[in-house]
Design a protein around this motif. Structure first.
Motif, PDB file in Angstrom:
ATOM      1  N   ARG A 176       0.841  -1.185   0.000  1.00 35.48           N
ATOM      2  CA  ARG A 176       0.000   0.000   0.000  1.00 35.48           C
ATOM      3  C   ARG A 176       0.887   1.249   0.000  1.00 35.48           C
ATOM      4  O   ARG A 176       2.079   1.162   0.308  1.00 35.48           O
ATOM      5  N   PRO A 177       0.328   2.420  -0.314  1.00 34.42           N
ATOM      6  CA  PRO A 177       1.159   3.638  -0.371  1.00 34.42           C
ATOM      7  C   PRO A 177       1.954   3.912   0.899  1.00 34.42           C
ATOM      8  O   PRO A 177       3.075   4.427   0.829  1.00 34.42           O
ATOM      9  N   GLU A 178       1.405   3.549   2.064  1.00 37.44           N
ATOM     10  CA  GLU A 178       2.110   3.823   3.324  1.00 37.44           C
ATOM     11  C   GLU A 178       3.155   2.763   3.661  1.00 37.44           C
ATOM     12  O   GLU A 178       3.816   2.854   4.706  1.00 37.44           O
ATOM     13  N   GLU A 179       3.357   1.783   2.775  1.00 36.30           N
ATOM     14  CA  GLU A 179       4.259   0.671   3.073  1.00 36.30           C
ATOM     15  C   GLU A 179       5.565   0.747   2.283  1.00 36.30           C
ATOM     16  O   GLU A 179       6.243  -0.261   2.124  1.00 36.30           O
ATOM     17  N   PHE A 180       5.947   1.942   1.825  1.00 34.81           N
ATOM     18  CA  PHE A 180       7.129   2.064   0.977  1.00 34.81           C
ATOM     19  C   PHE A 180       8.387   2.518   1.718  1.00 34.81           C
ATOM     20  O   PHE A 180       9.413   2.759   1.088  1.00 34.81           O
ATOM     21  N   GLU A 181       8.340   2.622   3.043  1.00 36.94           N
ATOM     22  CA  GLU A 181       9.550   2.963   3.804  1.00 36.94           C
ATOM     23  C   GLU A 181       9.681   2.097   5.052  1.00 36.94           C
ATOM     24  O   GLU A 181       9.867   2.599   6.154  1.00 36.94           O
ATOM     25  N   PRO A 182       9.638   0.775   4.900  1.00 32.78           N
ATOM     26  CA  PRO A 182       9.792  -0.081   6.078  1.00 32.78           C
ATOM     27  C   PRO A 182      11.245  -0.142   6.542  1.00 32.78           C
ATOM     28  O   PRO A 182      12.173   0.111   5.768  1.00 32.78           O
ATOM     29  N   THR A 183      11.415  -0.482   7.788  1.00 30.76           N
ATOM     30  CA  THR A 183      12.731  -0.825   8.332  1.00 30.76           C
ATOM     31  C   THR A 183      12.690  -2.299   8.714  1.00 30.76           C
ATOM     32  O   THR A 183      11.777  -2.729   9.429  1.00 30.76           O
ATOM     33  N   ALA A 217       9.643   1.182  -6.379  1.00 25.46           N
ATOM     34  CA  ALA A 217      10.798   0.591  -5.691  1.00 25.46           C
ATOM     35  C   ALA A 217      10.760   0.943  -4.213  1.00 25.46           C
ATOM     36  O   ALA A 217      10.175   1.958  -3.804  1.00 25.46           O
ATOM     37  N   ILE A 218      11.397   0.086  -3.413  1.00 27.29           N
ATOM     38  CA  ILE A 218      11.605   0.331  -1.976  1.00 27.29           C
ATOM     39  C   ILE A 218      13.098   0.141  -1.729  1.00 27.29           C
ATOM     40  O   ILE A 218      13.563  -0.991  -1.518  1.00 27.29           O
ATOM     41  N   PRO A 219      13.900   1.208  -1.798  1.00 25.40           N
ATOM     42  CA  PRO A 219      15.359   1.072  -1.646  1.00 25.40           C
ATOM     43  C   PRO A 219      15.799   1.129  -0.183  1.00 25.40           C
ATOM     44  O   PRO A 219      15.250   1.893   0.620  1.00 25.40           O
ATOM     45  N   PHE A 220      16.798   0.323   0.133  1.00 30.47           N
ATOM     46  CA  PHE A 220      17.374   0.261   1.479  1.00 30.47           C
ATOM     47  C   PHE A 220      18.874   0.500   1.423  1.00 30.47           C
ATOM     48  O   PHE A 220      19.529   0.216   0.405  1.00 30.47           O
TER      49      PHE A 220
END
Length: 234
Positions: A34-41, A99-102
Motif C-alpha cells: 500500500r502507499p504507506e508501506e514504501f519505507e519499512p525498516t 521501488a523500496i530502496p534500502f
C-alpha cells in the motif's frame, strides 16, 4: 492472506490445473504494498535494512566506488556524482511507488558503531499483482562471503511473503555473474530461464539476464533453508 485452494470446474468455471500441471488458484485482489508501506525498516540479528536517504551518499561512496563492487550493474558507479545520481534515481523510484530502496547496515557489535555495508531494494513492484523483484544489490568487499547478504535476503523475503502477502518474488542477474547465480541457487531460488539480448550496459555490452523466482508456495521451504544457513554461520 493467500488462498491455497485448488478450485474445481464449478469454481469460477476454471479447471483445477492448467495444461502444464500448475494448480489454478484464487486469492484476494487487494494491492500490496500500500502507499504507506514504501519505507519499512527490516531488522535482523546482525543486519538492519534502513530506508535509503540522500544523506547516505557519502557512506555509500566509501564502499561502493571500487569497480569490483558494482561491476555487474548495467551502469557501474565509479564517482561520487554517479553515486549521488544512483541514490536520486532510487528515491525517485520510491516516490513513483515502483521501488523500496534500502541501505544495508551491519549492526554495532560491542565497542563499535553501525556500518553501512551496501544497498539493496525491492523494485519492479507490481502492487495489483503482489509481485516484486529483489535487486539493485551490492555489498562492500569487506562483507562479501559473510552472512550479511544472506540475512538481508531473508529479511526481505520474509517481509515480502509474510507482511506484503506477495505471490512471487523475482531476481535477475547478468549471465556472466557466476557468483550471483550461485548465491541465488544457494538460497533456494528457482531458475526460470535466460532473457537473451536483454540489456545494453554502459560500455555497450549486450547483456543476457538470468531470471530466478521464489513463490508463496515455495517460501516455507526456502525460509527453513535460510534459517538453517544463518544458524550455521552463527
Amino acid at each position: 492472506m493467500n488462498l491455497p485452494a485448488s478450485p474445481t470446474d464449478a469454481d469460477h468455471g476454471w479447471p483445477s490445473v492448467d495444461p502444464d500441471g500448475q494448480p489454478v488458484r484464487f486469492t484476494h485482489r487487494g494491492p500490496r504494498p500500500r502507499p504507506e508501506e514504501f519505507e519499512p525498516t527490516l531488522e535482523g540479528e546482525t543486519v538492519l535494512l534502513s530506508p535509503m536517504r540522500e544523506s547516505h551518499v557519502e557512506a555509500l561512496c566509501r564502499i561502493g566506488l571500487d569497480p569490483a563492487v558494482t561491476r555487474f550493474l548495467p551502469h557501474p558507479i565509479s564517482t561520487a556524482e554517479q553515486m549521488a545520481e544512483f541514490v536520486r534515481a532510487a528515491l525517485a523510484a520510491r516516490e513513483a511507488r515502483t521501488a523500496i530502496p534500502f541501505v544495508t547496515v551491519v549492526k554495532a557489535a560491542e565497542g563499535s558503531r553501525p556500518t553501512i555495508a551496501g544497498t539493496t531494494r525491492f523494485l519492479s513492484i507490481e502492487a495489483p499483482h503482489r509481485r516484486v523483484e529483489i535487486g539493485g544489490t551490492w555489498i562492500g568487499l569487506a562483507w562479501q562471503r559473510t552472512r550479511v547478504n544472506t540475512e538481508a535476503k531473508y529479511l526481505m523475503l520474509r517481509h515480502a511473503f509474510e507482511e506484503l502477502e506477495c505471490l512471487r518474488v523475482e531476481f535477475k542477474t547478468d549471465s556472466l555473474n557466476t557468483r550471483s547465480r550461485a548465491a541465488l541457487l544457494r538460497i533456494g531460488a528457482v531458475p526460470e530461464g535466460i532473457f537473451t539480448n536483454h540489456v545494453i550496459t554502459a560500455e555497450g555490452r549486450i547483456r543476457h539476464s538470468v531470471y530466478f523466482r521464489i513463490t508463496s508456495e515455495e517460501w516455507p521451504g526456502v525460509r527453513r533453508h535460510l534459517e538453517e544457513l544463518l544458524a550455521a554461520r552463527g
